[in-house]
Design a protein around this motif. Structure first.
Motif, PDB file in Angstrom:
ATOM      1  N   LEU A  58       0.835  -1.207   0.000  1.00  0.00           N
ATOM      2  CA  LEU A  58       0.000   0.000   0.000  1.00  0.00           C
ATOM      3  C   LEU A  58       0.871   1.259   0.000  1.00  0.00           C
ATOM      4  O   LEU A  58       0.511   2.270  -0.607  1.00  0.00           O
ATOM      5  CB  LEU A  58      -0.948   0.013   1.201  1.00  0.00           C
ATOM      6  N   GLY A  59       2.012   1.184   0.655  1.00  0.00           N
ATOM      7  CA  GLY A  59       2.937   2.312   0.664  1.00  0.00           C
ATOM      8  C   GLY A  59       3.522   2.610  -0.705  1.00  0.00           C
ATOM      9  O   GLY A  59       4.008   3.721  -0.947  1.00  0.00           O
ATOM     10  N   LEU A  60       3.490   1.644  -1.595  1.00  0.00           N
ATOM     11  CA  LEU A  60       3.994   1.836  -2.961  1.00  0.00           C
ATOM     12  C   LEU A  60       2.929   2.368  -3.912  1.00  0.00           C
ATOM     13  O   LEU A  60       3.247   2.814  -5.015  1.00  0.00           O
ATOM     14  CB  LEU A  60       4.551   0.514  -3.503  1.00  0.00           C
ATOM     15  N   GLU A  61       1.658   2.312  -3.486  1.00  0.00           N
ATOM     16  CA  GLU A  61       0.562   2.810  -4.315  1.00  0.00           C
ATOM     17  C   GLU A  61       0.511   4.337  -4.214  1.00  0.00           C
ATOM     18  O   GLU A  61       0.737   4.897  -3.143  1.00  0.00           O
ATOM     19  CB  GLU A  61      -0.773   2.208  -3.862  1.00  0.00           C
ATOM     20  N   GLU A  62       0.196   4.987  -5.313  1.00  0.00           N
ATOM     21  CA  GLU A  62       0.163   6.454  -5.325  1.00  0.00           C
ATOM     22  C   GLU A  62      -1.110   7.033  -4.718  1.00  0.00           C
ATOM     23  O   GLU A  62      -1.104   8.160  -4.238  1.00  0.00           O
ATOM     24  CB  GLU A  62       0.347   6.961  -6.752  1.00  0.00           C
ATOM     25  N   GLU A  63      -2.181   6.281  -4.758  1.00  0.00           N
ATOM     26  CA  GLU A  63      -3.482   6.758  -4.295  1.00  0.00           C
ATOM     27  C   GLU A  63      -4.110   5.711  -3.381  1.00  0.00           C
ATOM     28  O   GLU A  63      -3.691   4.547  -3.387  1.00  0.00           O
ATOM     29  CB  GLU A  63      -4.421   6.980  -5.494  1.00  0.00           C
ATOM     30  N   PRO A  64      -5.142   6.082  -2.615  1.00  0.00           N
ATOM     31  CA  PRO A  64      -5.904   5.071  -1.875  1.00  0.00           C
ATOM     32  C   PRO A  64      -6.478   4.044  -2.849  1.00  0.00           C
ATOM     33  O   PRO A  64      -6.695   4.352  -4.027  1.00  0.00           O
ATOM     34  CB  PRO A  64      -7.016   5.884  -1.209  1.00  0.00           C
ATOM     35  N   VAL A  65      -6.700   2.840  -2.368  1.00  0.00           N
ATOM     36  CA  VAL A  65      -7.146   1.744  -3.234  1.00  0.00           C
ATOM     37  C   VAL A  65      -8.414   1.118  -2.683  1.00  0.00           C
ATOM     38  O   VAL A  65      -8.751   1.286  -1.513  1.00  0.00           O
ATOM     39  CB  VAL A  65      -6.050   0.662  -3.370  1.00  0.00           C
ATOM     40  N   THR A  66      -9.086   0.363  -3.521  1.00  0.00           N
ATOM     41  CA  THR A  66     -10.257  -0.395  -3.078  1.00  0.00           C
ATOM     42  C   THR A  66      -9.782  -1.694  -2.425  1.00  0.00           C
ATOM     43  O   THR A  66      -8.629  -2.109  -2.598  1.00  0.00           O
ATOM     44  CB  THR A  66     -11.157  -0.756  -4.269  1.00  0.00           C
ATOM     45  N   THR A  67     -10.678  -2.334  -1.717  1.00  0.00           N
ATOM     46  CA  THR A  67     -10.347  -3.644  -1.150  1.00  0.00           C
ATOM     47  C   THR A  67     -10.072  -4.647  -2.273  1.00  0.00           C
ATOM     48  O   THR A  67      -9.235  -5.529  -2.119  1.00  0.00           O
ATOM     49  CB  THR A  67     -11.483  -4.138  -0.234  1.00  0.00           C
ATOM     50  N   GLY A  68     -10.743  -4.478  -3.405  1.00  0.00           N
ATOM     51  CA  GLY A  68     -10.461  -5.328  -4.563  1.00  0.00           C
ATOM     52  C   GLY A  68      -9.017  -5.200  -5.012  1.00  0.00           C
ATOM     53  O   GLY A  68      -8.374  -6.188  -5.369  1.00  0.00           O
ATOM     54  N   ARG A  69      -8.494  -3.979  -4.969  1.00  0.00           N
ATOM     55  CA  ARG A  69      -7.082  -3.769  -5.330  1.00  0.00           C
ATOM     56  C   ARG A  69      -6.177  -4.400  -4.284  1.00  0.00           C
ATOM     57  O   ARG A  69      -5.133  -4.961  -4.626  1.00  0.00           O
ATOM     58  CB  ARG A  69      -6.793  -2.268  -5.477  1.00  0.00           C
ATOM     59  N   VAL A  70      -6.558  -4.334  -3.011  1.00  0.00           N
ATOM     60  CA  VAL A  70      -5.785  -5.015  -1.957  1.00  0.00           C
ATOM     61  C   VAL A  70      -5.718  -6.509  -2.280  1.00  0.00           C
ATOM     62  O   VAL A  70      -4.662  -7.139  -2.165  1.00  0.00           O
ATOM     63  CB  VAL A  70      -6.388  -4.766  -0.557  1.00  0.00           C
ATOM     64  N   ALA A  71      -6.835  -7.082  -2.716  1.00  0.00           N
ATOM     65  CA  ALA A  71      -6.856  -8.493  -3.092  1.00  0.00           C
ATOM     66  C   ALA A  71      -5.894  -8.759  -4.251  1.00  0.00           C
ATOM     67  O   ALA A  71      -5.136  -9.734  -4.231  1.00  0.00           O
ATOM     68  CB  ALA A  71      -8.278  -8.921  -3.463  1.00  0.00           C
ATOM     69  N   GLU A  72      -5.887  -7.872  -5.253  1.00  0.00           N
ATOM     70  CA  GLU A  72      -4.970  -8.027  -6.388  1.00  0.00           C
ATOM     71  C   GLU A  72      -3.522  -7.946  -5.938  1.00  0.00           C
ATOM     72  O   GLU A  72      -2.686  -8.747  -6.369  1.00  0.00           O
ATOM     73  CB  GLU A  72      -5.221  -6.931  -7.428  1.00  0.00           C
ATOM     74  N   LEU A  73      -3.209  -6.964  -5.100  1.00  0.00           N
ATOM     75  CA  LEU A  73      -1.829  -6.765  -4.647  1.00  0.00           C
ATOM     76  C   LEU A  73      -1.300  -7.954  -3.861  1.00  0.00           C
ATOM     77  O   LEU A  73      -0.125  -8.307  -3.971  1.00  0.00           O
ATOM     78  CB  LEU A  73      -1.736  -5.506  -3.776  1.00  0.00           C
ATOM     79  N   THR A  74      -2.166  -8.536  -3.047  1.00  0.00           N
ATOM     80  CA  THR A  74      -1.729  -9.606  -2.136  1.00  0.00           C
ATOM     81  C   THR A  74      -1.983 -11.002  -2.675  1.00  0.00           C
ATOM     82  O   THR A  74      -1.459 -11.972  -2.137  1.00  0.00           O
ATOM     83  CB  THR A  74      -2.453  -9.470  -0.789  1.00  0.00           C
ATOM     84  N   GLY A  75      -2.823 -11.110  -3.703  1.00  0.00           N
ATOM     85  CA  GLY A  75      -3.182 -12.425  -4.213  1.00  0.00           C
ATOM     86  C   GLY A  75      -4.227 -13.123  -3.362  1.00  0.00           C
ATOM     87  O   GLY A  75      -4.482 -14.309  -3.537  1.00  0.00           O
ATOM     88  N   LEU A  76      -4.844 -12.386  -2.443  1.00  0.00           N
ATOM     89  CA  LEU A  76      -5.871 -12.957  -1.576  1.00  0.00           C
ATOM     90  C   LEU A  76      -7.234 -12.890  -2.258  1.00  0.00           C
ATOM     91  O   LEU A  76      -7.434 -12.103  -3.185  1.00  0.00           O
ATOM     92  CB  LEU A  76      -5.940 -12.181  -0.254  1.00  0.00           C
ATOM     93  N   THR A  77      -8.165 -13.675  -1.769  1.00  0.00           N
ATOM     94  CA  THR A  77      -9.551 -13.533  -2.231  1.00  0.00           C
ATOM     95  C   THR A  77     -10.076 -12.211  -1.702  1.00  0.00           C
ATOM     96  O   THR A  77      -9.513 -11.639  -0.753  1.00  0.00           O
ATOM     97  CB  THR A  77     -10.432 -14.677  -1.692  1.00  0.00           C
ATOM     98  N   THR A  78     -11.174 -11.735  -2.264  1.00  0.00           N
ATOM     99  CA  THR A  78     -11.734 -10.468  -1.776  1.00  0.00           C
ATOM    100  C   THR A  78     -12.191 -10.589  -0.325  1.00  0.00           C
ATOM    101  O   THR A  78     -12.045  -9.640   0.448  1.00  0.00           O
ATOM    102  CB  THR A  78     -12.895  -9.987  -2.669  1.00  0.00           C
ATOM    103  N   GLY A  79     -12.708 -11.752   0.062  1.00  0.00           N
ATOM    104  CA  GLY A  79     -13.117 -11.957   1.453  1.00  0.00           C
ATOM    105  C   GLY A  79     -11.934 -11.884   2.406  1.00  0.00           C
ATOM    106  O   GLY A  79     -12.006 -11.234   3.461  1.00  0.00           O
ATOM    107  N   SER A  80     -10.834 -12.538   2.035  1.00  0.00           N
ATOM    108  CA  SER A  80      -9.626 -12.493   2.873  1.00  0.00           C
ATOM    109  C   SER A  80      -9.038 -11.092   2.903  1.00  0.00           C
ATOM    110  O   SER A  80      -8.555 -10.629   3.947  1.00  0.00           O
ATOM    111  CB  SER A  80      -8.584 -13.489   2.359  1.00  0.00           C
TER     112      SER A  80
END
Length: 169
Positions: A58-80
């Motif tokens: 998240l510190g490498l992202e330029e802007e706030p992100v959606t939880t969906g983007r968190v899932a993409e960044l981490t490879g987790l499911t959206t629920g996780s």
């Protein structure tokens, strides 16, 4: 081609095989060392290791992100990813806020003061790594950067294969 017709391994082939064996061993030690280091940093910050790396990303992202983007960044499911963001919110590292452009979207924003604490710890730890890298010339640093980028891409592909069940045990 029969066994008799196969070319005999050369000294170069044998040297390459030894180097590849050494690379596999060193790589396994490196990955284990980094995973354990990550655990120690997470423990120090009283975070889960995945949460720590999510903050890093998240510190490498330029802007706030959606939880969906968190899932993409981490490879987790959206629920996780939602549960991960819940933990980071409870720990005071992120906040959730409505997107001013699209009120249906919720954005995850890092808390600057907490990220500054996070960054200060990395600065203290990075001094030793910077000193280690001072022993490398520019071409070696470029080689390491290329290796890390390629490893990151390959790791993402391998994680996708594992999560997709493409690798049978």
């Amino acid at each position: 081609m029969t066994q008799k017709d196969e070319p005999l391994p050369t000294a170069k082939d044998a040297g390459r095989a030894r180097l590849m064996d050494e690379l596999r061993t060193a790589s396994r030690r490196y990955m284990a060392s980094y995973a354990l280091f990550n655990q120690a940093v997470a423990d120090h910050l009283r975070l889960h290791p995945t949460d720590l790396q999510c903050l890093n990303l998240l510190g490498l992202e330029e802007e706030p992100v959606t939880t969906g983007r968190v899932a993409e960044l981490t490879g987790l499911t959206t629920g996780s990813a939602t549960r991960l963001v819940d933990r980071l919110e409870r720990s005071g590292h992120v906040t959730r806020e409505r997107d001013t452009k699209d009120r249906r979207r919720v954005l995850v924003r890092t808390v600057p003061e907490r990220m500054a604490e996070f960054g200060a710890l990395w600065q203290r730890l990075n001094g030793a790594y910077t000193a280690m890298f001072d022993g490398y010339d520019d071409d070696e640093i470029a080689l390491l950067i290329g290796y890390m980028r390629r490893t990151t891409e390959l790791s993402a592909a391998q994680m996708e294969r594992l999560r997709g069940g493409d690798l049978a045990l």
